[in-house]
Enzyme design. Structure first.
Site, PDB file in Angstrom:
ATOM      1  N   LYS A 225       0.853  -1.200   0.000  1.00 24.48           N
ATOM      2  CA  LYS A 225       0.000   0.000   0.000  1.00 24.48           C
ATOM      3  C   LYS A 225       0.885   1.246   0.000  1.00 24.48           C
ATOM      4  CE  LYS A 225      -4.161  -1.983   0.168  1.00 24.48           C
ATOM      5  NZ  LYS A 225      -5.085  -2.465   1.176  1.00 24.48           N
ATOM      6  N   ARG A 261      -3.415 -10.195   3.989  1.00 23.17           N
ATOM      7  CA  ARG A 261      -3.655 -10.272   2.550  1.00 23.17           C
ATOM      8  C   ARG A 261      -2.427  -9.683   1.866  1.00 23.17           C
ATOM      9  NH1 ARG A 261      -5.664  -7.125  -1.433  1.00 23.17           N
ATOM     10  NH2 ARG A 261      -7.007  -8.114  -2.972  1.00 23.17           N
TER      11      ARG A 261
HETATM   12  N1  HH2 Z   1      -7.154  -4.169  -0.421  1.00 25.00           N
HETATM   13  C1  HH2 Z   1      -7.356  -4.233  -1.770  1.00 25.00           C
HETATM   14  C2  HH2 Z   1      -8.332  -5.074  -2.302  1.00 25.00           C
HETATM   15  N2  HH2 Z   1      -9.080  -5.870  -1.510  1.00 25.00           N
HETATM   16  N3  HH2 Z   1      -9.662  -6.626   0.649  1.00 25.00           N
HETATM   17  C3  HH2 Z   1      -9.497  -6.574   1.973  1.00 25.00           C
HETATM   18  N4  HH2 Z   1     -10.251  -7.337   2.786  1.00 25.00           N
HETATM   19  N5  HH2 Z   1      -8.564  -5.746   2.565  1.00 25.00           N
HETATM   20  C4  HH2 Z   1      -7.764  -4.924   1.812  1.00 25.00           C
HETATM   21  O1  HH2 Z   1      -6.955  -4.158   2.398  1.00 25.00           O
HETATM   22  C5  HH2 Z   1      -7.917  -4.963   0.392  1.00 25.00           C
HETATM   23  C6  HH2 Z   1      -8.893  -5.833  -0.174  1.00 25.00           C
HETATM   24  C7  HH2 Z   1      -6.532  -3.382  -2.655  1.00 25.00           C
HETATM   25  O2  HH2 Z   1      -5.380  -4.035  -2.995  1.00 25.00           O
HETATM   26  P1  HH2 Z   1      -5.174  -4.883  -4.347  1.00 25.00           P
HETATM   27  O3  HH2 Z   1      -6.108  -6.009  -4.473  1.00 25.00           O
HETATM   28  O4  HH2 Z   1      -3.746  -5.289  -4.396  1.00 25.00           O
HETATM   29  O5  HH2 Z   1      -5.403  -3.836  -5.503  1.00 25.00           O
HETATM   30  P2  HH2 Z   1      -6.679  -3.507  -6.395  1.00 25.00           P
HETATM   31  O6  HH2 Z   1      -7.835  -3.222  -5.529  1.00 25.00           O
HETATM   32  O7  HH2 Z   1      -6.208  -2.329  -7.174  1.00 25.00           O
HETATM   33  O8  HH2 Z   1      -6.960  -4.706  -7.248  1.00 25.00           O
END
Ligand code: HH2
Length: 285
Positions: A225, A261
């Site tokens: 992040k 995660r």
């Molecule tokens: N962060 C993201 C997506 N889903 N779910 C939970 N429970 N907690 C989180 O902190 C969280 C999440 C964002 O990260 P990422 O999946 O890497 O990116 P993107 O949303 O751009 O696909």
């Protein structure tokens, strides 16, 4: 009269299924995710990466077909399904969680074997999702977000970020239970980066005990992040490093987090195993 058929999975508790610490590997099947968007050229490549994460010690792989990065535009349910279904088909038999806030997508993913629904809107986007999770007896993650991904980083505002996030999660947990979801199946997530400044994110991790007090396992998504880039003095970088992610995960573990995660699974598994051993004062669990 026949005794009810109860599977072993149904009899276990959340912490039997996902003991502290447990690592979830991130599999974004999206062209626009903030750190790994467009990483996979095909469903086979995404499924291969997911299998490597499981071999590296992840307990689940979290498959998502819609980016929630700041500024991201929503995609249609059809597009979300088109992205995730081929990957879930290839991962049949593997432990999968589905990162979605849509009932139609969850129904399909659960039918293809997903065991946890990870809803970043905490059952606020789709009125049918709670019933789907309840009927399936699936595990559920309820996450805090202020605003929506398009606008959430514009001007996050709180009087008391920790108290407000805790109250929100308490209310959403009560909502889920009232909708028929077994409380024992729910974990809670403060939503790092979802409508929060870097300092607000850090304060939420520093005082994670306030979320842990709600009595459910806590999931944190700190991996790569941008707050972690700010900590290292990078003002513009969209993503933090893996080393900073591991450090933040260990700090969250020390404050009671259960699920992590992450993108880079193996270093998290090793660091969290060491942190857990120190907490126990013993090599063996
Ligand atoms: N962060 C993201 C997506 N889903 N779910 C939970 N429970 N907690 C989180 O902190 C969280 C999440 C964002 O990260 P990422 O999946 O890497 O990116 P993107 O949303 O751009 O696909």
């Amino acid at each position: 009269m026949h005794a009810p058929i109860v599977t072993v999975r149904q009899m276990t508790t959340f912490s039997d299924r996902w003991p502290r610490p447990s690592v979830l590997g991130i599999v974004n099947v999206t062209p626009d995710s903030f750190s790994d968007g467009g990483s996979y050229a095909s469903a086979a490549e995404a499924a291969g990466a997911a299998r490597r994460m499981l071999a590296d010690g992840a307990v689940l792989v979290d498959v998502g077909g819609e980016s929630t990065r700041p500024g991201a535009e929503p995609v249609s349910a059809d597009e979300e399904l088109r992205r995730i279904v081929p990957v879930l088909e290839l991962l049949a038999g593997s432990p999968v969680s589905i990162d979605t806030s849509r009932a139609d997508v969850a129904v399909r993913a659960l039918a293809l074997g997903a065991v946890l629904v990870n809803d970043v809107t905490a059952l606020r986007r789709d009125a049918d999702l709670a019933g789907v999770v309840a009927d399936a007896g699936a595990d559920l993650c309820l996450m805090h977000m202020q605003g929506d991904p398009r606008t959430m980083q514009a001007e996050p505002r709180y009087d008391d970020v920790v108290g407000e996030v805790a109250s929100f999660l308490e209310e959403r947990l009560a909502f889920a239970v009232a909708a028929g979801i077994d409380e024992e199946r729910v974990c809670l997530d403060p939503g790092i980066g979802f409508g929060k400044t870097p300092d607000q994110n850090l304060e939420l991790v520093r005082r994670l005990d306030r979320i842990v007090e709600l009595g459910r396992p806590v999931l944190v998504g700190l991996s790569r992040k941008s707050t972690l880039a700010r900590v290292l003095g990078e003002q513009q970088a969209p993503a933090g490093t893996d080393a900073a992610s591991v450090g933040a995960a260990v700090a969250a573990f020390d404050r009671g987090a259960t699920l992590f995660r992450v993108h880079d699974v193996r270093p998290h598994v090793e660091a969290l195993a060491a942190a857990a051993a120190v907490e126990r004062g013993s090599v063996r669990a």
